[in-house]
Design an enzyme around this catalytic site. Structure first.
Site, PDB file in Angstrom:
ATOM      1  CB  SER A  37      -8.640  13.638  22.487  1.00 47.27           C
ATOM      2  OG  SER A  37      -9.602  13.632  21.990  1.00 47.27           O
ATOM      3  CG  ASP A  38      -9.847  20.245  22.053  1.00 54.75           C
ATOM      4  OD1 ASP A  38     -10.737  20.199  22.240  1.00 54.75           O
ATOM      5  OD2 ASP A  38      -9.211  21.065  21.775  1.00 54.75           O
ATOM      6  CD1 TRP A  39     -14.731  19.597  17.422  1.00 54.60           C
ATOM      7  CD2 TRP A  39     -16.248  19.072  18.329  1.00 54.60           C
ATOM      8  NE1 TRP A  39     -16.217  19.032  16.674  1.00 54.60           N
ATOM      9  CE2 TRP A  39     -16.580  18.951  17.165  1.00 54.60           C
ATOM     10  CE3 TRP A  39     -16.778  18.463  19.419  1.00 54.60           C
ATOM     11  CZ2 TRP A  39     -17.939  19.255  17.416  1.00 54.60           C
ATOM     12  CZ3 TRP A  39     -18.194  19.012  19.487  1.00 54.60           C
ATOM     13  CH2 TRP A  39     -18.789  18.345  18.421  1.00 54.60           C
ATOM     14  CD  GLU A  40     -14.258  16.351  14.010  1.00 57.00           C
ATOM     15  OE1 GLU A  40     -13.626  17.512  13.255  1.00 57.00           O
ATOM     16  OE2 GLU A  40     -15.462  16.423  12.998  1.00 57.00           O
ATOM     17  N   GLY A  41      -9.589  15.933  17.962  1.00 52.66           N
ATOM     18  CA  GLY A  41      -8.223  16.344  18.401  1.00 52.66           C
ATOM     19  C   GLY A  41      -6.969  14.594  17.281  1.00 52.66           C
TER      20      GLY A  41
END
Length: 454
Positions: free
Chosen positions: A306-310
């Site tokens: 995932s992306d950052w806090e995605g």
């Protein structure tokens, strides 16, 4: 004499029994095939250990104790996050090794993998060589140059003990209003596709008969790469960041997907999912594109991150229903979650969902198998701890000269004088003064662009 012989025989028998009790573990044997090692380790792991592998946390909340207690699979250094201001390569190595020692003290001794946004050089690190951003490299039209930059970036990342980079960004920027357009090589998907030559630059060249789609890292002078952001991040409406890409299936495949086809063929280790949506469906919850297309159709065998806090942003407002976000993200096919701070909340939520049969154990096993596959490919089980042998590669003169070449090659002349018949350039060699004006004229930050130290 007879008693002595009996005693010796008995001691030998005890020693033989002890040796036979020392279980042979295939996953620790580098002579075994990766799929054999992965299966052997997976079969030995508890649910708690498996879920820990799926977690990536930020270095500021990591410690040897946290790594050990929660079986954390990965740590990252976010943008601007460093052990200390102007930290030396040795300081980075010492920090990463400290985290690693916590991982190696767990029951199964599974090493963690440290990742960083090395998107134009190892750009978080003081005194690293900074290369032009992708928009500049795209202007060179030179995949061979980009491959050299990938190799240099890999060396400078390894110089600080880092074996995993969140690069390349293979977005196809279709609207210059997008604030991250500088991270895209081009609006032309063919050029972006050609620039995936940075993948073998970072990871090393795959052997000719290697299986396509399987992650490959050549050795300890290379790093695991990450193709991002899957998919359509550069095609959002009006260029609004993290917004909706409204496009039909044919155009999605022909414009935004080619770089992923090629990266997978070249053995890219990981793929990062985009914050954006495709026709209203959040990519972090898009099972059809993550599992159905990327994993099943393209046969990608690395892990999806995932992306950052995605996953938080699957809902609006973000984190409004975290349990649902976890279920949707993991169910879509995301294998590792860049949490990055509230790891205990994620672990508790995912554990609940598995134990109550909302997420099948087969989905967890698929995720962990992929993560372990990449770790074996990187060589972390044989060489989990970084050393100082490559520290002199950080900011080396050879890499700086390569960066200078890239700058020269990336310059684009938009206009030469007011009238076509009266060109301004080349300037007379005897010119006494040249005025360079504007906000970017004498500003190192503007010249380097985003993702540079901060």
């Amino acid at each position: 004499m007879a008693r002595t012989r009996i005693t010796i025989f008995f001691m030998g028998l005890v020693l033989w029994c002890c040796l036979t009790k020392a279980e042979y573990m295939k996953y620790k044997d580098p002579k075994q095939a990766v799929h054999v090692r992965t299966r052997d380790l997976l079969d030995r792991m508890t649910l708690e250990e498996k879920i820990g592998q799926m977690v990536q946390i930020e270095r500021s909340v990591a410690s040897a104790d946290v790594m050990n207690k929660y079986f954390i699979g990965s740590v990252l250094g976010g943008g601007g996050s460093a052990p200390s201001p102007q930290a030396s390569p040795e300081a980075w190595i010492n920090m990463i090794n400290d985290f690693q020692k916590g991982s190696l003290a767990t029951r199964m001794q599974i090493p963690m993998i440290y990742g960083i946004d090395a998107v134009h050089g190892n750009n978080n690190v003081y005194k690293a060589t900074i290369f032009p951003h992708n928009i500049g490299l795209g202007a060179t039209r030179d995949p061979k140059l980009v491959k050299k930059i990938g190799a240099a970036t890999a060396l400078e990342s390894r110089a600080t003990g880092i074996p995993y980079v969140f690069a390349p960004c293979i977005a196809v920027c279709r609207d210059p209003r997008w604030g991250r357009c500088y991270e895209s090589y081009s609006e032309d998907p063919h050029l972006v596709d050609a620039m995936t030559e940075i993948v073998p630059g970072l990871q090393g060249d795959m052997p000719a008969k290697s299986s396509k789609g399987v992650p490959f890292v050549a050795g300890n002078k290379n790093v695991a790469a990450c193709a991002k952001h899957y998919v359509g991040d550069g095609g959002t409406t009006k260029g609004i960041n993290e917004n909706n890409t409204v496009i039909n299936w044919h155009d999605l495949l022909s414009i935004h997907m080619p770089g992923y086809y090629t990266s997978i063929i070249k053995g890219v280790s990981t793929v990062m999912v985009s914050y954006s949506s495709w026709n209203g469906v959040k990519m972090h919850a898009n099972r059809d594109l993550v599992t159905g297309f990327l994993k099943n159709k393209l046969r990608f065998r690395g892990f999806v991150i995932s992306d950052w806090e995605g996953i938080d942003r699957i809902t609006y407002p973000p984190h409004a229903n975290y349990t649902y976000s976890i279920q949707a993200a993991i169910g879509s096919g995301i294998d590792m979650v860049m949490v990055p701070y509230n790891y205990s909340s994620f672990i508790d939520g995912l554990t609940f969902l598995v134990k109550n049969n909302f997420i099948p154990m087969s989905r967890i096993d698929d995720a962990v198998k992929r993560i372990l596959r990449v770790k074996f490919a990187v060589g972390l089980f044989e060489n989990p701890l970084a050393d100082n042998s490559l520290v002199d590669q950080l900011g080396s003169e050879e890499h700086r000269e390569l960066a200078r070449e890239a700058v020269r090659r990336s310059l684009v002349l938009l206009k030469n004088g007011h009238y076509a018949d009266q060109p301004l350039l080349p300037l007379p060699k005897k010119t006494s003064k040249i005025l360079v004006a504007g906000s970017h004229a004498d500003n190192l930050g503007y010249q380097c662009g985003g993702w540079t130290i901060e």
